[in-house]
Write a protein that holds these residues in place. Structure first.
Motif, short mmCIF file in Angstrom:
data_model
loop_
_atom_site.label_atom_id
_atom_site.label_comp_id
_atom_site.label_asym_id
_atom_site.label_seq_id
_atom_site.Cartn_x
_atom_site.Cartn_y
_atom_site.Cartn_z
N UNK A 1 0.81 -1.22 0.00
CA UNK A 1 0.00 0.00 0.00
C UNK A 1 0.84 1.27 0.00
N UNK A 2 2.17 1.14 0.03
CA UNK A 2 3.06 2.29 -0.04
C UNK A 2 3.32 2.73 -1.48
N UNK A 3 2.73 2.01 -2.43
CA UNK A 3 3.07 2.24 -3.84
C UNK A 3 2.66 3.62 -4.34
N UNK A 4 1.55 4.17 -3.87
CA UNK A 4 1.15 5.51 -4.30
C UNK A 4 2.21 6.54 -3.92
N UNK A 5 2.66 6.46 -2.67
CA UNK A 5 3.69 7.38 -2.19
C UNK A 5 5.01 7.15 -2.93
N UNK A 6 5.31 5.90 -3.25
CA UNK A 6 6.54 5.58 -3.97
C UNK A 6 6.52 6.19 -5.37
N UNK A 7 5.38 6.09 -6.03
CA UNK A 7 5.25 6.65 -7.37
C UNK A 7 5.34 8.18 -7.34
N UNK B 1 2.88 0.68 -11.54
CA UNK B 1 1.96 1.65 -10.96
C UNK B 1 2.50 3.04 -11.30
N UNK B 2 1.90 3.69 -12.29
CA UNK B 2 2.47 4.93 -12.76
C UNK B 2 3.84 4.67 -13.37
N UNK B 3 4.83 5.39 -12.89
CA UNK B 3 6.20 5.21 -13.38
C UNK B 3 7.04 4.31 -12.48
N UNK B 4 6.40 3.70 -11.49
CA UNK B 4 7.12 2.87 -10.52
C UNK B 4 6.74 1.40 -10.71
N UNK B 5 7.74 0.55 -10.78
CA UNK B 5 7.50 -0.90 -10.80
C UNK B 5 7.37 -1.39 -9.37
N UNK B 6 6.53 -2.39 -9.17
CA UNK B 6 6.31 -2.97 -7.84
C UNK B 6 6.35 -4.48 -7.95
N UNK B 7 7.11 -5.11 -7.07
CA UNK B 7 7.02 -6.56 -6.96
C UNK B 7 6.61 -6.92 -5.54
N UNK B 8 5.53 -7.72 -5.44
CA UNK B 8 5.03 -8.20 -4.15
C UNK B 8 5.31 -9.69 -4.06
N UNK B 9 6.08 -10.07 -3.07
CA UNK B 9 6.44 -11.48 -2.89
C UNK B 9 5.44 -12.17 -1.96
#
Length: 391
Positions: free
Chosen positions: A314-320, A357-365
């Motif tokens: 759920x930190x992905x919005x802030x990361x992007x 997600x936007x310009x950020x890649x996310x990998x969830x293990x």
């Protein structure tokens, strides 16, 4: 305290439901049924009292054994009850259909003959569900308590420096070393990670389930991880187990711990920014542990590629918004076992795998260990070997 009340309330409901729908219809004597009910209550509710022993500083292998038995039974009950609830829901639907029929064609469910038929039907379907749930639990336990698999993931990055093309990051998360996952398992896990020969190792939280004073001998094997760079961030379970202790313990194991901090790693002249934030709910425990990915990025040194370690997806919005290139997360376990594999998506923006997600890649293990019941079904455990590729 609220969490304890919730756990005990759920345990009481499970015990009562099993008593009414499984034990009560059995063709046994009243005393036999009472003994069965007490046994179920002991396994479902009594296992929670191992918390009391550990809270008061007492630990013994016998307590670990009780936890393993109790958690395994809880996993079995979880699967068993879901099947029972599905059957009972079907039974309710049939009752409603019967009620909507003309009066002269309705079946009467409360005559003695009908009552006996219903009891026999309950016992027969209970036996059938039991025949499915027991081997399913055994298989799920075998998968969960074995070594995780290795998932290899290539992530293409625009403008990645040539020096970072082929750079490997081993992600391990949600190991949950605790009452049922112990030192020998950690030792094998470390060997598995080292066999991948990664350039960097990151542990993205939930290393443990318990206090440092009794788990220190089990986690000490993590100090044998071999990589030029090793990083650790806190997950929610560290905060349930005195996170400040585990931050220091992780440092003693050779990890660089990142609590709203970053470090620049140089690779043949190219620079990787490795940033780490605490669990998204950590501010409830310590104000200074409220995750601040934007501030970490603003204070970071110059870099060519940015990596954010955040336990929850759920930190992905802030990361992007903060322009990180890649976020690595865990927490979800991929649902861990059916039927939670379908439910976990209601509480997390992403459950498993690679996403953009936007310009950020996310990998969830899915994680290497398990929490609570030692079961994995539909979400096998893993470590992840990420290879950066130049796009």
């Amino acid at each position: 305290m609220g969490w304890l009340v919730t756990v005990v309330s759920v345990a009481v409901f499970i015990t009562a439901y099993l008593g009414l729908r499984v034990i009560r219809p059995l063709p046994f004597s009243a005393w036999t049924k009472r003994l069965l009910f007490l046994l179920v209550a002991l396994l479902v509710i009594g296992q929670r009292f191992t918390w009391v022993f550990r809270f008061n500083g007492y630990h013994h292998e016998l307590i670990d054994g009780l936890d393993l038995a109790g958690y395994t039974f809880l996993g079995f009950v979880s699967s068993f009850m879901m099947m029972l609830l599905a059957r009972d829901l079907l039974f309710i639907v049939l009752r409603i259909i019967n009620y909507l029929r003309p009066k002269d064609t309705r079946r009467i469910f409360f005559k003695e003959k009908q009552r006996n038929t219903r009891r026999a039907w309950l016992n027969a379907t209970n036996a059938l569900i039991l025949a499915v749930a027991i081997p399913l639990t055994a298989y799920s336990t075998h998968i969960a308590r074995g070594l995780p698999g290795v998932t290899e993931v290539d992530i293409a990055v625009s403008d990645l420096p040539k020096q970072l093309d082929g750079y490997t990051i081993a992600q391990v998360t949600d190991t949950h070393v605790g009452p049922t996952l112990k030192g020998p398992w950690v030792d094998q896990l470390v060997d598995l990670i080292n066999a991948q020969n990664p350039d960097m190792i990151v542990h993205t939280g939930d290393m443990v389930d318990g206090r440092a004073w009794w788990l220190r001998p089990d986690v000490k094997h993590f100090e044998e991880l071999e990589a030029p760079h090793k990083f650790f961030i806190t997950g929610n379970h560290e905060y349930y187990s005195h996170a400040l202790e585990w931050i220091e313990e992780a440092r003693s194991l050779g990890f660089t711990t990142l609590v709203n901090e970053s470090e620049v790693v140089e690779v043949n002249g190219a620079r990787i920014l490795v940033a780490g934030v605490p669990d998204s709910k950590a501010g409830r425990f310590y104000d200074e542990h409220t995750p601040k990915p934007r501030e970490v990025m603003d204070q970071a040194g110059e870099h060519d590629f940015s990596l954010l370690l955040a336990h929850r997806p759920d930190m992905i919005d802030a990361a992007d918004e903060a322009d990180y290139d890649l976020q690595l997360s865990g927490h979800t376990h991929g649902g861990q076992f059916f039927p939670w594999t379908f439910i976990v998506g209601c509480f997390n923006p992403y459950v498993y795998g690679l996403h953009h997600h936007g310009d950020t890649a996310l990998f969830v293990s899915r994680g290497a260990g398990y929490w609570g019941p030692p079961m994995r079904l539909g979400a096998p455990p893993e470590i992840v070997l990420i290879t950066l590729k130049r796009k």
